[in-house]
Design a protein around this motif. Structure first.
Motif, PDB file in Angstrom:
ATOM      1  N   ASN A 118     -23.284 -30.151  37.014  1.00  0.00           N
ATOM      2  CA  ASN A 118     -24.685 -29.710  37.329  1.00  0.00           C
ATOM      3  C   ASN A 118     -24.877 -28.838  36.160  1.00  0.00           C
ATOM      4  OD1 ASN A 118     -26.953 -29.474  38.275  1.00  0.00           O
ATOM      5  ND2 ASN A 118     -26.410 -27.894  39.970  1.00  0.00           N
ATOM      6  N   LEU A 119     -24.197 -27.757  35.806  1.00  0.00           N
ATOM      7  CA  LEU A 119     -24.698 -27.095  34.620  1.00  0.00           C
ATOM      8  C   LEU A 119     -24.571 -27.712  33.204  1.00  0.00           C
ATOM      9  CD1 LEU A 119     -22.363 -23.916  35.633  1.00  0.00           C
ATOM     10  CD2 LEU A 119     -24.890 -24.211  35.840  1.00  0.00           C
ATOM     11  N   LEU A 120     -23.620 -28.639  33.089  1.00  0.00           N
ATOM     12  CA  LEU A 120     -23.622 -29.358  31.827  1.00  0.00           C
ATOM     13  C   LEU A 120     -24.813 -30.616  31.566  1.00  0.00           C
ATOM     14  CD1 LEU A 120     -19.877 -30.074  31.429  1.00  0.00           C
ATOM     15  CD2 LEU A 120     -21.350 -28.290  30.431  1.00  0.00           C
ATOM     16  N   THR A 121     -25.224 -31.209  32.689  1.00  0.00           N
ATOM     17  CA  THR A 121     -26.178 -32.151  32.849  1.00  0.00           C
ATOM     18  C   THR A 121     -27.719 -31.542  33.100  1.00  0.00           C
ATOM     19  OG1 THR A 121     -25.853 -32.815  35.036  1.00  0.00           O
ATOM     20  CG2 THR A 121     -24.422 -33.944  33.435  1.00  0.00           C
ATOM     21  N   ARG A 122     -28.025 -30.659  33.575  1.00  0.00           N
ATOM     22  CA  ARG A 122     -29.164 -30.028  34.004  1.00  0.00           C
ATOM     23  C   ARG A 122     -29.889 -29.368  32.632  1.00  0.00           C
ATOM     24  NH1 ARG A 122     -29.702 -25.189  38.329  1.00  0.00           N
ATOM     25  NH2 ARG A 122     -28.979 -27.025  39.572  1.00  0.00           N
ATOM     26  N   THR A 123     -31.465 -29.824  32.399  1.00  0.00           N
ATOM     27  CA  THR A 123     -32.199 -29.404  31.340  1.00  0.00           C
ATOM     28  C   THR A 123     -33.047 -28.154  31.755  1.00  0.00           C
ATOM     29  OG1 THR A 123     -32.284 -31.568  30.871  1.00  0.00           O
ATOM     30  CG2 THR A 123     -33.887 -30.205  29.790  1.00  0.00           C
ATOM     31  N   PHE A 124     -32.971 -27.120  30.844  1.00  0.00           N
ATOM     32  CA  PHE A 124     -33.592 -25.767  31.156  1.00  0.00           C
ATOM     33  C   PHE A 124     -34.743 -25.782  30.487  1.00  0.00           C
ATOM     34  CE2 PHE A 124     -29.062 -25.146  32.236  1.00  0.00           C
ATOM     35  CZ  PHE A 124     -29.117 -24.591  33.306  1.00  0.00           C
ATOM     36  N   HIS A 125     -35.891 -25.416  30.903  1.00  0.00           N
ATOM     37  CA  HIS A 125     -37.171 -25.132  30.222  1.00  0.00           C
ATOM     38  C   HIS A 125     -37.438 -23.522  30.204  1.00  0.00           C
ATOM     39  CE1 HIS A 125     -37.776 -29.618  29.731  1.00  0.00           C
ATOM     40  NE2 HIS A 125     -37.352 -29.635  31.226  1.00  0.00           N
ATOM     41  N   CYS A 142      -7.604 -34.140  51.119  1.00  0.00           N
ATOM     42  CA  CYS A 142      -8.756 -33.456  51.670  1.00  0.00           C
ATOM     43  C   CYS A 142      -8.898 -32.237  50.655  1.00  0.00           C
ATOM     44  CB  CYS A 142      -8.711 -32.963  53.110  1.00  0.00           C
ATOM     45  SG  CYS A 142      -8.784 -34.157  54.312  1.00  0.00           S
ATOM     46  N   LEU A 143      -7.706 -31.359  50.395  1.00  0.00           N
ATOM     47  CA  LEU A 143      -7.903 -30.277  49.600  1.00  0.00           C
ATOM     48  C   LEU A 143      -8.173 -30.478  48.191  1.00  0.00           C
ATOM     49  CD1 LEU A 143      -7.531 -27.201  49.037  1.00  0.00           C
ATOM     50  CD2 LEU A 143      -5.069 -27.571  48.790  1.00  0.00           C
ATOM     51  N   THR A 144      -7.773 -31.708  47.840  1.00  0.00           N
ATOM     52  CA  THR A 144      -8.154 -32.037  46.183  1.00  0.00           C
ATOM     53  C   THR A 144      -9.586 -32.564  46.163  1.00  0.00           C
ATOM     54  OG1 THR A 144      -5.897 -32.810  45.734  1.00  0.00           O
ATOM     55  CG2 THR A 144      -7.613 -33.835  44.252  1.00  0.00           C
ATOM     56  N   CYS A 145     -10.204 -33.389  47.289  1.00  0.00           N
ATOM     57  CA  CYS A 145     -11.394 -33.633  47.151  1.00  0.00           C
ATOM     58  C   CYS A 145     -12.417 -32.477  47.112  1.00  0.00           C
ATOM     59  CB  CYS A 145     -11.638 -34.653  48.355  1.00  0.00           C
ATOM     60  SG  CYS A 145     -10.977 -36.289  48.036  1.00  0.00           S
ATOM     61  N   THR A 146     -12.142 -31.435  48.051  1.00  0.00           N
ATOM     62  CA  THR A 146     -12.914 -30.260  48.232  1.00  0.00           C
ATOM     63  C   THR A 146     -12.989 -29.662  46.802  1.00  0.00           C
ATOM     64  OG1 THR A 146     -12.298 -30.111  50.604  1.00  0.00           O
ATOM     65  CG2 THR A 146     -13.267 -28.254  49.379  1.00  0.00           C
ATOM     66  N   VAL A 147     -11.882 -29.603  46.189  1.00  0.00           N
ATOM     67  CA  VAL A 147     -11.813 -28.643  44.874  1.00  0.00           C
ATOM     68  C   VAL A 147     -12.538 -29.551  43.975  1.00  0.00           C
ATOM     69  CG1 VAL A 147     -10.530 -27.960  43.041  1.00  0.00           C
ATOM     70  CG2 VAL A 147      -9.748 -27.586  45.316  1.00  0.00           C
ATOM     71  N   VAL A 148     -12.459 -30.823  43.988  1.00  0.00           N
ATOM     72  CA  VAL A 148     -13.321 -31.676  42.968  1.00  0.00           C
ATOM     73  C   VAL A 148     -14.647 -31.519  43.183  1.00  0.00           C
ATOM     74  CG1 VAL A 148     -13.581 -34.105  41.960  1.00  0.00           C
ATOM     75  CG2 VAL A 148     -11.146 -33.185  42.429  1.00  0.00           C
ATOM     76  N   ALA A 149     -14.995 -31.609  44.533  1.00  0.00           N
ATOM     77  CA  ALA A 149     -16.554 -31.519  44.736  1.00  0.00           C
ATOM     78  C   ALA A 149     -16.932 -30.354  44.374  1.00  0.00           C
ATOM     79  CB  ALA A 149     -16.748 -31.832  46.265  1.00  0.00           C
ATOM     80  N   VAL A 150     -16.416 -29.114  44.702  1.00  0.00           N
ATOM     81  CA  VAL A 150     -17.047 -27.938  44.417  1.00  0.00           C
ATOM     82  C   VAL A 150     -17.002 -27.472  42.971  1.00  0.00           C
ATOM     83  CG1 VAL A 150     -16.654 -25.236  44.704  1.00  0.00           C
ATOM     84  CG2 VAL A 150     -16.471 -27.253  46.634  1.00  0.00           C
TER      85      VAL A 150
END
Length: 505
Positions: free
Chosen positions: A472-479, A457-465
């Motif tokens: 999200n920051l690496l794949t998002r496109t900014f305009h 549970c702790l590992t999954c939480t850390v991975v998810a967050v």
């Protein structure tokens, strides 16, 4: 000329008459045990005519320098160290050649010149810990005692002041290859020649009992005891279970035990012999046949019993004339009719153990069978859904051919009742019986299975967050949005500012 004469006189004074002599003697004792196992005891004795206490020794030939300097620096009079894995079963195997407890045992006598015995004891245990790769550095005041009657000096002793004695045991010490390797390096020939070539780690530790020891003590140099010599004994005792091979026979050989044979001798040894105990081992006085035929037979009284030994002298030129290897083999002259044992060892996660014994039981008797086993750790995915309930051991099977009370006439099997036709008897003198015991429920310690759940549970939480945010920051496109020139609100504001006389936006 005067200088040359003085030099010659000095060399003569330090010549053979005052040279320090050392000698190495090695021997191997092979003893078949009453229960069917085989005990192999190695002993390497190095004797040195030198005075280590005065610290005047600078050249080492056969005696290990690491132990010699340790004895001289810390004022050691006697040192006894044993590292043992397993337990010697005296009731089944008889008296052991050398006694030792399970784990690590160390007891030392110090010289009377040592002022601080506790400090020397602590330093000695730390140095031995480094030499033999053992956990002797954990010896401290909490596990050290000073016996007064149980551990007398085994060598030349001038007194029995027990304040100079220290004794400690570490029963949790696990003996493995990293302890055997430095022990073998102390031998003059190492494991390259002589009896030490049989010291193959993967064979020695695949045994029921393993004990290696180091004993250092002062002894008399001659009968008059006017001079002192130092003796180092390195001993190793191993018990092999011959039935683990699946053959179920008492016959054995050097190659079967050690996967090697003796090919040559240690050139530094003055004596190298192999002793085979061929004394009768049971009430039937079964004799043992040894091949090749020994050159001599020796009789001795050992622990109150008369023993007969077949002797092989490795230094004899005629021993290796016919063959370049010596493979001592021992066979029982009479076959064992009372028990032909079949044992198939298990393989982890592939097959279980199989043990079958064909035995003849006398009437009104009790037979007890004990099996040695080793515990293995299961993977956390191999536990059943209810591990706290316990683990089941399947039922044992007892098949017997029991004598019949009354003889029956021959009759047609088809005319017999149904329950008599499965195991028919030809003459009626005996009948076949198969019995099953109850299954055994064994309670074993189980891990806390809530911990893997919490970790997951702790590992999954850390991975998810964390991983989700970075992804999200690496794949998002900014305009970049250009500001608009104005809307309805801006036009209304400019009209109001115009009436007030303020510049427009």
């Amino acid at each position: 000329m005067l200088a040359a004469a003085a030099l010659l006189l000095l060399l003569l004074a330090a010549g053979p008459g005052r040279a320090r002599r050392d000698a190495l003697r090695e021997e191997l004792l092979l003893s078949p045990l009453p229960a069917g196992e085989v005990a192999a005891t190695f002993q390497f004795r190095t004797r040195w005519d030198a005075d280590l206490q005065r610290g005047a020794v600078s050249h080492y030939r056969l005696f290990p320098k690491a132990l010699g300097r340790l004895v001289a620096a810390l004022g050691v009079r006697e040192l006894h160290l044993a590292l043992t894995q397993g337990f010697w079963r005296t009731q089944a195997w008889g008296q052991p050649p050398l006694q030792a407890p399970a784990g690590a045992e160390l007891w030392v006598w110090f010289q009377p010149t040592v002022t601080n015995v506790d400090k020397a004891w602590k330093e000695l245990s730390n140095v031995l810990s480094g030499i033999f790769c053992a956990s002797l550095n954990f010896i401290d005041s909490t596990n050290t005692v000073t016996p007064t009657a149980s551990f007398k000096p085994l060598g030349l002793a001038n007194g029995t002041d027990h304040h100079l004695l220290r004794y400690a045991v570490l029963p949790r010490e696990v003996v493995c290859t990293e302890n055997l390797t430095p022990w073998k390096k102390l031998l003059p020939c190492g494991s390259k020649a002589g009896l030490a070539v049989l010291l193959k780690a993967e064979r020695l530790f695949h045994s029921s009992y393993h004990s290696q020891a180091v004993h250092i003590r002062p002894v008399c140099r001659d009968a008059s005891c006017l001079a002192v010599s130092w003796e180092l004994r390195q001993t190793l005792t191993v018990v092999f279970d011959t039935f683990s091979s699946g053959q179920g026979k008492k016959d054995w050989s050097l190659f079967k035990m050690f996967s090697r044979t003796l090919t040559d001798t240690c050139p530094l040894a003055s004596q190298s012999k192999v002793y085979v105990d061929i004394s009768p081992k049971n009430k039937e006085k079964e004799l043992l046949e040894v091949t090749p035929t020994p050159a001599s037979v020796h009789e001795a009284i050992v622990q109150g019993d008369k023993r007969t030994y077949a002797v092989y002298d490795l230094l004899s030129p005629s021993l290796f004339n016919t063959s370049r290897s010596l493979n001592v083999q021992l066979k029982w002259k009479r076959p064992q009719d009372s028990c032909y044992i079949h044992y198939q060892p298990a393989q982890d996660r592939r097959r279980p153990h199989l043990l079958e014994m064909l035995i003849q039981l006398p009437a009104n008797s009790v037979t007890k069978i004990t099996i040695q086993f080793e515990r293995a750790l299961l993977k956390w995915t191999e536990y059943p859904p209810d591990p706290n309930h316990g683990f089941y051991v399947s039922s044992s099977v007892l098949s017997a051919l029991v004598p019949s009370i009354s003889a029956m006439k021959n009759m047609d099997v088809e005319q017999s009742p149904l329950f008599t036709s499965l195991f028919p008897s030809s003459d009626g003198s005996s009948y076949f019986v198969r019995l099953y015991t109850e299954p055994l429920l064994v309670n074993l310690p189980t891990p806390d299975f809530s911990m893997p759940y919490n970790v997951i549970c702790l590992t999954c939480t850390v991975v998810a967050v964390c991983y989700g945010s970075f992804y999200n920051l690496l794949t998002r496109t900014f305009h970049v949005e250009e500001p608009s020139r104005g809307g309805l609100a801006k036009r209304l504001a400019n009209v109001i500012r115009k009436f007030r006389g303020v510049p427009p936006l």
